[in-house]
Design an enzyme around this catalytic site. Structure first.
Site, PDB file in Angstrom:
ATOM      1  N   GLY A 107       3.315 -11.256  -8.345  1.00 16.61           N
ATOM      2  CA  GLY A 107       3.486 -10.282  -7.438  1.00 16.61           C
ATOM      3  C   GLY A 107       3.680  -9.094  -8.959  1.00 16.61           C
ATOM      4  O   GLY A 107       2.835  -8.971 -10.021  1.00 16.61           O
TER       5      GLY A 107
ATOM      6  N   VAL B 151      -0.913 -12.760  -7.269  1.00 14.14           N
ATOM      7  CA  VAL B 151      -0.398 -14.567  -8.615  1.00 14.14           C
ATOM      8  C   VAL B 151       1.196 -13.678  -8.792  1.00 14.14           C
ATOM      9  O   VAL B 151       1.218 -12.770  -9.670  1.00 14.14           O
ATOM     10  CB  VAL B 151      -1.082 -15.246  -9.509  1.00 14.14           C
ATOM     11  CG1 VAL B 151       0.300 -16.502  -9.655  1.00 14.14           C
ATOM     12  CG2 VAL B 151      -2.294 -15.622  -8.474  1.00 14.14           C
TER      13      VAL B 151
ATOM     14  N   LYS C 246      -2.487 -19.384  -4.984  1.00 13.83           N
ATOM     15  CA  LYS C 246      -1.727 -18.731  -6.584  1.00 13.83           C
ATOM     16  C   LYS C 246      -2.154 -19.736  -7.100  1.00 13.83           C
ATOM     17  O   LYS C 246      -2.961 -19.774  -7.753  1.00 13.83           O
ATOM     18  CB  LYS C 246      -0.693 -18.359  -6.369  1.00 13.83           C
ATOM     19  CG  LYS C 246       0.024 -17.108  -5.650  1.00 13.83           C
ATOM     20  CD  LYS C 246       1.237 -16.841  -4.982  1.00 13.83           C
ATOM     21  CE  LYS C 246       1.477 -15.321  -4.308  1.00 13.83           C
ATOM     22  NZ  LYS C 246       2.973 -15.649  -3.764  1.00 13.83           N
TER      23      LYS C 246
ATOM     24  N   GLY D   5       0.696  -1.199  -0.072  1.00 15.20           N
ATOM     25  CA  GLY D   5      -0.126  -0.082   0.118  1.00 15.20           C
ATOM     26  C   GLY D   5       1.146   1.560   0.346  1.00 15.20           C
ATOM     27  O   GLY D   5       0.319   2.234  -0.704  1.00 15.20           O
TER      28      GLY D   5
ATOM     29  N   GLY E 267       7.149  -8.272  -2.733  1.00 14.88           N
ATOM     30  CA  GLY E 267       7.839  -6.478  -2.621  1.00 14.88           C
ATOM     31  C   GLY E 267       7.360  -5.966  -2.633  1.00 14.88           C
ATOM     32  O   GLY E 267       6.095  -6.066  -4.063  1.00 14.88           O
TER      33      GLY E 267
HETATM   34  N1  LIG Z   1       4.242  -8.458  -0.270  1.00 14.90           N
HETATM   35  C1  LIG Z   1       4.862  -8.993  -0.773  1.00 14.90           C
HETATM   36  O1  LIG Z   1       5.022  -8.689  -1.582  1.00 14.90           O
HETATM   37  C2  LIG Z   1       2.846  -8.811  -1.363  1.00 14.90           C
HETATM   38  C3  LIG Z   1       2.746  -9.892  -3.226  1.00 14.90           C
HETATM   39  C4  LIG Z   1       1.911  -9.950  -3.165  1.00 14.90           C
HETATM   40  C5  LIG Z   1       0.527 -10.217  -3.012  1.00 14.90           C
HETATM   41  N2  LIG Z   1       0.316  -9.276  -1.988  1.00 14.90           N
HETATM   42  C6  LIG Z   1      -0.740  -9.067  -0.872  1.00 14.90           C
HETATM   43  O2  LIG Z   1      -0.490  -7.608  -1.226  1.00 14.90           O
HETATM   44  C7  LIG Z   1      -1.433  -7.277   0.135  1.00 14.90           C
HETATM   45  C8  LIG Z   1      -1.149  -6.505   1.635  1.00 14.90           C
HETATM   46  O3  LIG Z   1       0.638  -7.061   1.465  1.00 14.90           O
HETATM   47  P1  LIG Z   1       1.362  -6.781   2.247  1.00 14.90           P
HETATM   48  O4  LIG Z   1       2.386  -7.381   2.000  1.00 14.90           O
HETATM   49  O5  LIG Z   1       1.888  -4.639   2.184  1.00 14.90           O
HETATM   50  O6  LIG Z   1       0.837  -6.611   3.385  1.00 14.90           O
HETATM   51  P2  LIG Z   1       1.369  -5.629   5.518  1.00 14.90           P
HETATM   52  O7  LIG Z   1       1.040  -6.771   6.471  1.00 14.90           O
HETATM   53  O8  LIG Z   1       2.522  -5.056   4.725  1.00 14.90           O
HETATM   54  O9  LIG Z   1       0.305  -4.152   5.130  1.00 14.90           O
HETATM   55  C9  LIG Z   1      -1.531  -4.668   5.165  1.00 14.90           C
HETATM   56  C10 LIG Z   1      -1.701  -3.050   6.073  1.00 14.90           C
HETATM   57  O10 LIG Z   1      -2.728  -3.430   6.162  1.00 14.90           O
HETATM   58  C11 LIG Z   1      -3.230  -2.834   7.759  1.00 14.90           C
HETATM   59  N3  LIG Z   1      -4.299  -3.011   7.666  1.00 14.90           N
HETATM   60  C12 LIG Z   1      -4.705  -4.678   8.161  1.00 14.90           C
HETATM   61  N4  LIG Z   1      -6.065  -4.587   8.503  1.00 14.90           N
HETATM   62  C13 LIG Z   1      -6.921  -3.287   7.939  1.00 14.90           C
HETATM   63  C14 LIG Z   1      -7.801  -2.828   8.301  1.00 14.90           C
HETATM   64  N5  LIG Z   1      -9.253  -3.060   8.972  1.00 14.90           N
HETATM   65  N6  LIG Z   1      -8.342  -1.128   8.397  1.00 14.90           N
HETATM   66  C15 LIG Z   1      -6.976  -0.332   7.903  1.00 14.90           C
HETATM   67  N7  LIG Z   1      -5.621  -0.993   7.918  1.00 14.90           N
HETATM   68  C16 LIG Z   1      -5.285  -2.340   7.969  1.00 14.90           C
HETATM   69  C17 LIG Z   1      -1.510  -3.313   8.224  1.00 14.90           C
HETATM   70  O11 LIG Z   1      -2.121  -2.206   9.553  1.00 14.90           O
HETATM   71  C18 LIG Z   1      -1.061  -3.069   7.851  1.00 14.90           C
HETATM   72  O12 LIG Z   1      -0.590  -1.950   7.372  1.00 14.90           O
HETATM   73  C19 LIG Z   1      -1.783  -8.885   0.703  1.00 14.90           C
HETATM   74  O13 LIG Z   1      -2.945  -9.197   0.441  1.00 14.90           O
HETATM   75  C20 LIG Z   1      -1.165 -10.327   0.944  1.00 14.90           C
HETATM   76  O14 LIG Z   1      -1.365 -10.687   0.731  1.00 14.90           O
HETATM   77  C21 LIG Z   1       1.628  -9.136  -1.188  1.00 14.90           C
HETATM   78  N1  LIG Z   2       4.813 -14.600   0.853  1.00 14.66           N
HETATM   79  C1  LIG Z   2       4.802 -13.987  -0.609  1.00 14.66           C
HETATM   80  C2  LIG Z   2       4.625 -12.816  -1.225  1.00 14.66           C
HETATM   81  C3  LIG Z   2       3.972 -12.585  -2.190  1.00 14.66           C
HETATM   82  O1  LIG Z   2       3.056 -13.060  -3.018  1.00 14.66           O
HETATM   83  C4  LIG Z   2       6.173 -15.347  -1.370  1.00 14.66           C
HETATM   84  O2  LIG Z   2       6.879 -15.316   0.073  1.00 14.66           O
HETATM   85  O3  LIG Z   2       6.211 -14.773  -2.428  1.00 14.66           O
HETATM   86 NA    NA Z   3       0.388 -11.015 -11.541  1.00 13.83          NA
END
Ligand SMILES: NC(=O)c1ccc[n+]([C@@H]2O[C@H](COP(=O)([O-])OP(=O)(O)OC[C@H]3O[C@@H](n4cnc5c(N)ncnc54)[C@H](O)[C@@H]3O)[C@@H](O)[C@H]2O)c1
Ligand SMILES: N[C@@H](CCO)C(=O)O
Ligand code: NA
Length: 447
Positions: A148, A146, A219, A31, A321
């Site tokens: 990233g 899926v 995924k 985010g 990431g």
């Molecule tokens: N990090 C990655 O590499 C990656 C890759 C692909 C997909 N994703 C997906 O993206 C999404 C976010 O991942 P991330 O790594 O940024 O997670 P993260 O835990 O770093 O961020 C999630 C944020 O959402 C906030 N949050 C949770 N519930 C909340 C609510 N009810 N109201 C307001 N804020 C709320 C948390 O406080 C946190 O800051 C997830 O669905 C994850 O599976 C992440």
């Molecule tokens: N936890 C996941 C994040 C990306 O979806 C990974 O290691 O690939």
């Molecule tokens: Na993708």
């Protein structure tokens, strides 16, 4: 003006267009990067979309934490944010099922397009969410869910829409790929490498979803649904994680010119009566060092798609990431924004084929079995007999060590997984087999 994309400096026309309002839910790893890119690239985004893209608010849990965005944009009330009339697109990046599921549904039902990276949610509830999107004639995009940054959803849904996909197999979890690559390279054991992955920020505080294969299975469910135009959920995916893979397994794999990868495999199963089913499965498997997925190391992801007419396609890059994932989110956001400005919609969910799921027992696989055996004449014949009884053909046998350390490694040809696992159960019951120490499947071979 000629061409469909305006010069960023030529804003006279787009200024007249109503801006596209975006609500971002969650300001964590992904985010925060999405917010940064929307802010930094405002001019380019405006030119690409045909209207300014404006962040209306960002929902966070903790309002007191310092963030790189004006405090006035932060809220801890996501429901009120998405209900605003000036929000057109909701970007859900908080993760988890609740409250994300209800918030996305509400957003769709009130006519907002949604972009999400939430694979855990999609693997269970794509049907419900896609129906809400179809009903409200809005977009639901999830390229980031899926692999990233790697484009895989859109190629499957759009570029290959006229082809018949036979197989999608890949490395779609960065954490486990990092762990297995490190174990292979350094000879370190699983527990030490997992701790290292935690220190480097790859593995989460609770790494269960990654190491036990839940993330890869979610995924696989998403990929299989799209590839085979059928609804596949996480519960339909056979799942095994990497926690029992040892450094010795990786050393042994090398002796067979193989390495070990956690694979997500989605396959069209063609049965002898002409009917078709879908197999979706996740497990650590030996693959030949010559296979394209064998060279995918560290936290990288790759997906190989095999389609009837396109042949084999490979997609490779950063599957996790903040900024790589945000790149995919932004791609979706621009698509959804363009549709709001110029009209049109992304593709609807397609589940017309409704193929049933093939249980793992029915799927043809190859096994690699390593066991400690009694070092006496006739043991090899006895072991081989258990395979013959179940019509499983042996491709290779290697004996290692002697005396108390006598070991047999058996690699089989393709046979129904049930017959293979029955062989393992029979070996475990044999007096001559002291311990079946390792059972892995072998993928990526033609025989
Ligand atoms: N990090 C990655 O590499 C990656 C890759 C692909 C997909 N994703 C997906 O993206 C999404 C976010 O991942 P991330 O790594 O940024 O997670 P993260 O835990 O770093 O961020 C999630 C944020 O959402 C906030 N949050 C949770 N519930 C909340 C609510 N009810 N109201 C307001 N804020 C709320 C948390 O406080 C946190 O800051 C997830 O669905 C994850 O599976 C992440
Ligand atoms: N936890 C996941 C994040 C990306 O979806 C990974 O290691 O690939
Ligand atoms: Na993708």
């Amino acid at each position: 003006m000629t061409g469909s994309v305006q010069n960023a400096s030529d804003t006279s026309e787009v200024n007249a267009v109503r801006p596209i309002g975006v609500a971002v839910l969650g300001m964590g790893n992904v985010g925060a990067e999405v917010v940064r890119i929307i802010t930094d690239n405002a001019d380019d985004l405006r030119a690409r979309v045909g209207a300014p893209v404006e962040i209306r608010g960002v929902a966070v849990r903790d309002l007191s934490r310092p963030r790189k965005i004006g405090q006035e944009l932060l809220t801890d009330d996501p429901a009120s944010l998405i209900a605003r009339d000036d929000v057109d697109i909701v970007v859900e990046l908080m993760g988890g099922i609740d409250p994300a599921r209800a918030l996305i549904r509400t957003a769709l039902e009130s006519g907002k397009s949604v972009v999400t990276a939430n694979k855990a949610l999609l693997a269970e509830y794509t049907g419900e969410l896609a129906s809400a999107a179809a009903e409200a004639k809005v977009d639901l995009y999830f390229e980031a869910a899926v692999a990233g940054a790697i484009p895989v959803i859109r190629p499957l849904m759009q570029s290959l829409a006229g082809d018949t996909v036979e197989r999608v197999a890949g490395i779609v979890n960065g954490t486990t790929n990092f762990i297995l690559s490190e174990m292979d390279e350094t000879g370190a054991d699983y527990a030490d490498t997992l701790a290292e992955a935690g220190r480097l920020g790859y593995a989460e505080a609770d790494p269960t979803a990654d190491v036990e294969g839940y993330d890869a299975a979610a995924k696989a469910a998403i990929l299989a649904s799209i590839a085979f135009h059928s609804r596949v959920t996480a519960a339909d995916v056979h799942r095994e994680g990497i926690s029992s893979v040892t450094a010795a397994d990786l050393v042994a794999a090398k002796k067979f010119d193989c390495t070990i990868k956690l694979l997500s495999i989605c396959e069209r199963v063609r049965d002898v009566d002409g009917s078709q089913r879908v197999s979706a499965r996740v497990y650590p498997a030996l693959i030949p060092l010559t296979h394209p997925l064998a060279t995918v190391n560290g936290a990288f992801n790759a997906v190989v798609v095999e389609a009837e007419n396109a042949g084999r396609l490979m997609f490779y890059g950063q599957g996790a990431g903040g900024s790589p994932t945000a790149s995919a989110v932004l791609g979706d956001m621009v698509m959804a924004a363009r549709n709001r400005v110029h009209g049109g919609r992304g593709p609807l969910e397609s589940t017309y084929a409704s193929l049933p799921i093939a249980p793992i027992d029915d799927v043809f696989t190859r096994y690699y079995i390593s066991m400690r055996v009694a070092d006496r004449p006739g043991v090899l014949a006895q072991v081989a007999g258990e395979f013959t009884k179940r019509s499983v053909s042996i491709a290779a046998v290697r004996q290692e060590g002697a005396g108390d350390d006598a070991r047999l490694i058996v690699v089989t040809h393709r046979a129904p997984d049930r017959a293979q696992s029955d062989c393992v159960a029979a070996l475990e019951d044999m007096d001559a087999v002291i311990k079946v120490s390792s059972v892995l499947r072998l993928e990526g071979t033609d025989d």
